[in-house]
Motif scaffolding. Structure first.
Motif, short mmCIF file in Angstrom:
data_model
loop_
_atom_site.label_atom_id
_atom_site.label_comp_id
_atom_site.label_asym_id
_atom_site.label_seq_id
_atom_site.Cartn_x
_atom_site.Cartn_y
_atom_site.Cartn_z
N SER A 1 0.84 -1.20 0.00
CA SER A 1 0.00 0.00 0.00
C SER A 1 0.87 1.25 0.00
O SER A 1 1.98 1.24 0.53
CB SER A 1 -0.91 0.02 1.23
N PRO A 2 0.37 2.34 -0.57
CA PRO A 2 1.12 3.59 -0.53
C PRO A 2 1.32 4.08 0.90
O PRO A 2 0.47 3.86 1.77
CB PRO A 2 0.22 4.56 -1.31
N THR A 3 2.43 4.75 1.14
CA THR A 3 2.70 5.28 2.48
C THR A 3 1.56 6.19 2.94
O THR A 3 1.15 6.15 4.11
CB THR A 3 4.02 6.08 2.47
N LYS A 4 1.07 7.01 2.05
CA LYS A 4 -0.02 7.93 2.41
C LYS A 4 -1.23 7.16 2.91
O LYS A 4 -1.91 7.59 3.86
CB LYS A 4 -0.39 8.79 1.20
N TRP A 5 -1.51 6.01 2.30
CA TRP A 5 -2.66 5.21 2.73
C TRP A 5 -2.43 4.68 4.15
O TRP A 5 -3.34 4.68 4.97
CB TRP A 5 -2.90 4.06 1.75
N HIS B 1 -4.94 5.23 7.08
CA HIS B 1 -5.67 4.08 7.62
C HIS B 1 -5.47 3.94 9.13
O HIS B 1 -6.42 3.61 9.85
CB HIS B 1 -5.22 2.81 6.91
N THR B 2 -4.25 4.15 9.61
CA THR B 2 -4.03 4.03 11.05
C THR B 2 -4.81 5.09 11.81
O THR B 2 -5.25 4.85 12.95
CB THR B 2 -2.53 4.14 11.37
N SER B 3 -5.04 6.23 11.20
CA SER B 3 -5.88 7.26 11.81
C SER B 3 -7.35 6.86 11.74
O SER B 3 -8.11 7.08 12.69
CB SER B 3 -5.65 8.60 11.12
N TRP B 4 -7.75 6.27 10.62
CA TRP B 4 -9.12 5.77 10.46
C TRP B 4 -9.45 4.76 11.56
O TRP B 4 -10.56 4.75 12.09
CB TRP B 4 -9.25 5.11 9.09
N SER C 1 -9.87 -0.92 5.51
CA SER C 1 -9.00 -1.93 4.88
C SER C 1 -9.79 -3.18 4.50
O SER C 1 -9.95 -3.47 3.32
CB SER C 1 -7.85 -2.30 5.81
N TYR C 2 -10.29 -3.90 5.51
CA TYR C 2 -11.00 -5.16 5.22
C TYR C 2 -12.14 -5.40 6.20
O TYR C 2 -12.59 -6.53 6.36
CB TYR C 2 -10.03 -6.34 5.24
N GLU D 1 -3.47 16.85 3.30
CA GLU D 1 -4.79 16.61 3.88
C GLU D 1 -4.77 15.39 4.80
O GLU D 1 -5.43 15.38 5.85
CB GLU D 1 -5.82 16.43 2.77
N VAL D 2 -4.01 14.36 4.42
CA VAL D 2 -3.90 13.18 5.28
C VAL D 2 -3.19 13.54 6.59
O VAL D 2 -3.59 13.09 7.67
CB VAL D 2 -3.15 12.05 4.55
N MET D 3 -2.16 14.37 6.52
CA MET D 3 -1.48 14.78 7.75
C MET D 3 -2.39 15.65 8.61
O MET D 3 -2.34 15.57 9.86
CB MET D 3 -0.19 15.52 7.40
#
Length: 422
Positions: free
Chosen positions: A52-56, A60-63, A89-90, A113-115
């Motif tokens: 997965s991309p680093t940005k994802w 995701h960990t924030s999600w 994720s799943y 925006e992710v940050m």
């Protein structure tokens, strides 16, 4: 969710010196610090469906915290309603998600925006963890251990991304970090076997797949004192190991033929260099071989007149050993040869494939609700790895930790340790 008394609670080790809020800030800061050498363009690339991309990962960990902790709080306002779909994720019981193989198409939201999303979640979590109840503390600890898993994935996924770039960029400056230890002859340590206890029984955190503790019967066995080295694996290649069908499991031989495997992932064609997070480097003959599939590990063990250990043999041998080694905290991010004698390198350097299928322990019960999807539903067709790697956080690993991947996968930092019947 089940009542927190039904599950292991946070605590133990270094965690006893930190409040939940302090640990949250430390782990979250570690994640972002791993990415400081990356350009925004680096964080968007997806080099294969498994990675997965680093940005994802950052999103995701924030999600995870937003969905499983913050969304339970009255009046909480999500950062962006669309993120629930983009960064799931799943967890199908939570909702639908963007297809995993297409995560690299998410040029928007931007990294900035992710940050900002991370900052939003961090601020809300800081308030929540100021005085958490037991259930909140458990969920936060689970989320932090989940994030530490993604710290390792950030490193292994960007390594694959950079390996696909003709410039072979380095993520870290490791020009002076190569191992200087000399190779030592491989020895075997004997274990008597008998009835052994397996599974977690401490007071700190563990994943549900490490429970319940149960008895298992071990026959007398021998376990190699260290993982297989690069020079030893090179002899397997020179002896025609990748062209000898008699050494391979059927699915493994099919994979070798289909994908034209001739050497470990990231080795140069002349077997003299390998790609690392520090760029291309000369292959260290004494360092543990890494980036092997289960198929390659099993074929090498067969060629060497040995076998892979079961996960219970590994756990029995590791019980009581200090939780130390070349882990992520060393800053090396690559396996290194170890000096000394006796059983060593059980923790860090490379995840070690075992002969054990990833399956539930007797009496296993997954977490209730959506978090039951975390581990239990993957208990089919995968194999167990033990011990952690040079990309595993030091306070994340333990003797009962069960990692798992599919037999053909080799982009993780995976190697092997030989075993024999006594």
């Amino acid at each position: 969710m089940s009542h927190p008394a039904d599950r292991p609670v946070p605590g133990g080790g270094a965690a006893l010196q930190e409040t939940p809020g302090e640990k949250f800030r430390r782990v979250r800061a570690t994640t972002t610090s791993l990415c400081t050498t990356l350009a925004p363009e680096d964080t968007v690339v997806q080099s294969m469906p498994d990675a997965s991309p680093t940005k994802w990962h950052l999103a995701h960990t924030s999600w995870f915290f937003e969905n499983f902790l913050l969304a339970r709080q009255p009046g909480y306002q999500p950062f962006d309603e669309q993120f629930s779909f983009l960064f799931n994720s799943y967890y199908f019981t939570v909702g639908q998600m963007h297809a995993r193989p297409r995560r690299g198409l998410l040029s928007r939201p931007t990294l900035a925006e992710v940050m900002a999303y991370r900052e939003h979640v961090d601020a809300a979590m800081a308030s929540l963890l100021a005085d958490p109840d037991d259930e909140t503390a458990f969920l936060a600890e689970l989320g932090l251990n989940h994030e530490q898993q993604h710290q390792e994935l950030i490193l292994t996924d960007i390594k694959h991304v950079f390996s696909c770039n003709p410039l072979r960029p380095a993520m870290f400056d490791q020009s002076a970090s190569a191992s200087t230890a000399a190779a030592t002859p491989l020895q075997f340590v004997e274990f008597a076997g008998g009835i052994a206890e397996a599974g977690y029984n401490g007071n700190g955190f563990c994943f549900d797949n490490e429970t319940p503790r149960h008895r298992t019967l071990l026959q007398p066995y021998l376990l190699a004192d260290r993982p297989v080295s690069n020079s030893e694996f090179a002899k397997f290649i020179a002896d025609g190991g990748y062209s000898n069908s008699a050494l391979w499991l059927s699915d493994g031989w099919s994979t070798v033929q289909q994908d034209n495997w001739q050497r470990p992932l990231y080795w140069s064609e002349d077997l003299q260099n390998e790609f690392t997070l520090g760029g291309m480097r000369p292959l260290d003959p004494a360092a543990p071989v890494c980036h092997l599939s289960l198929y390659e590990a099993d074929a090498y063990a067969r060629w060497a007149g040995a076998r892979l250990p079961t996960e219970f043999e590994w756990e029995h041998a590791a019980a009581g050993m200090p939780l130390e080694g070349n882990l992520m905290d060393s800053g090396l991010y690559h396996p290194a040869a170890a000096a000394g004698s006796g059983l060593r390198q059980m923790y860090g350097d490379v995840w070690e494939w075992t002969a054990s299928a990833y399956s539930p322990y007797p009496g296993f019960a997954p977490l209730a609700g959506s978090l039951g999807e975390y581990n239990g539903k993957f208990m089919c067709g995968q194999a167990v790895l033990r011990g952690g790697s040079c990309a595993t956080p030091a306070d994340h690993i333990r003797s009962t930790y069960r990692n798992f991947f599919y037999p053909h996968q080799r982009w993780q930092i995976t190697g092997l340790r030989l075993a024999k019947d006594a």
